[in-house]
Every structure is written in C-alpha cells, then in structure tokens.
Write an enzyme that holds these catalytic residues in place. Structure first.
Site, PDB file in Angstrom:
ATOM      1  CG  ASP A 119      28.057  -5.328 -46.883  1.00 35.71           C
ATOM      2  OD1 ASP A 119      28.989  -6.165 -46.443  1.00 35.71           O
ATOM      3  OD2 ASP A 119      28.470  -4.669 -48.021  1.00 35.71           O
ATOM      4  CB  CYS A 130      22.369 -12.318 -61.117  1.00 34.02           C
ATOM      5  SG  CYS A 130      22.696 -10.744 -62.157  1.00 34.02           S
ATOM      6  CB  CYS A 144      26.132 -12.166 -61.044  1.00 36.95           C
ATOM      7  SG  CYS A 144      25.877 -10.604 -60.338  1.00 36.95           S
ATOM      8  CG  HIS A 173      27.330  -3.435 -55.401  1.00 38.80           C
ATOM      9  ND1 HIS A 173      28.288  -3.599 -56.436  1.00 38.80           N
ATOM     10  CD2 HIS A 173      28.000  -3.147 -54.434  1.00 38.80           C
ATOM     11  CE1 HIS A 173      29.445  -3.853 -55.924  1.00 38.80           C
ATOM     12  NE2 HIS A 173      29.432  -3.632 -54.733  1.00 38.80           N
ATOM     13  CG  ASN A 220      33.825   0.912 -54.042  1.00 43.18           C
ATOM     14  OD1 ASN A 220      33.703   1.854 -53.608  1.00 43.18           O
ATOM     15  ND2 ASN A 220      33.312  -0.328 -53.062  1.00 43.18           N
ATOM     16  CB  THR A 258      34.941  -7.191 -54.502  1.00 42.56           C
ATOM     17  OG1 THR A 258      33.705  -6.876 -53.770  1.00 42.56           O
ATOM     18  CG2 THR A 258      36.081  -6.434 -53.864  1.00 42.56           C
ATOM     19  CG  HIS A 318      24.616  -8.435 -64.665  1.00 44.97           C
ATOM     20  ND1 HIS A 318      25.348  -8.801 -63.615  1.00 44.97           N
ATOM     21  CD2 HIS A 318      25.795  -8.263 -65.504  1.00 44.97           C
ATOM     22  CE1 HIS A 318      26.529  -9.062 -63.424  1.00 44.97           C
ATOM     23  NE2 HIS A 318      26.869  -8.527 -64.733  1.00 44.97           N
TER      24      HIS A 318
END
Length: 114
Positions: A30, A7, A4, A101, A88, A96, A46
C-alpha cells in the site's frame, strides 16, 4: 476498466511493489501504509465491490485472496503473531477504489475491533 488504478497495476501499466501474484490475484504494498506491513490483495477480475460477487467463479477469487494472505503472512513472518484482513465495501464503508480489494495489515499490535 480503463480508468481503474488496480486494473492498471494488474496489467503492469503502473509500477508497484508486488509481493505475490498468481493467475487470480495480485498483492502489492500500500502506498499509504497504516502499519509496518500493509499489503493490498486484489482479484485480477474487475468486480466493483463485495456486493458484485454473484457467481461461483467470483467467489473463487475471494478464496484465492485468503490463500494469498496466508502465504504473504507466512513470508512476512506475521502468521504467528497475527494480522488483520479488511475489505471496505461502498463509499460509506470507506471504499475509495471501486475494484474489490483486501488490506492485509500487521507487523504491530492492532487495537480496536474485537
């Protein structure tokens, strides 16, 4: 999670421009911003997506996301003009990275959603 990316950022294995961090969440710029201010706010626990929020503890992480968003928006001077927080959920929802998040987006007038 070993593979991840979030992570790995949380564990400082991947460098990132961190703008906020506490014991529950981390926030960083971002890499592909859609606005002048585009920050990702990520719970340190997580959880794959919003549908994986099951316990009161899990929901505490979301509460911390919104507390962090308030601090970040104030520090970046967009709390008065406005901003958007987006999550999302799932592939069809545009997610994605399979680690829950939230996108804090602002710094210009945002069109679209009511």
């Amino acid at each position: 999670m070993n593979d991840c990316i979030f992570c790995k950022i949380i564990n400082k294995e991947i460098p990132s421009k961190i703008v906020f961090e506490n014991d529950k969440v981390i926030a960083f710029e971002d890499l592909a911003p859609v606005a002048p201010i585009h920050i990702l706010i990520v719970p340190k626990k997580h959880l794959a997506s919003a549908v994986d929020l099951n316990s009161e503890e899990d929901f505490e992480y979301v509460k911390e996301v919104y507390k962090a968003a308030k601090v970040i928006a104030t520090e970046m001077e967009i709390s008065e003009s406005g901003f958007r927080i987006v999550n999302n959920c799932g592939e069809d929802g545009g997610q994605t990275v399979k680690h829950i998040h939230f996108h804090l987006i602002g710094g210009r007038k945002l069109e679209g959603m009511a």
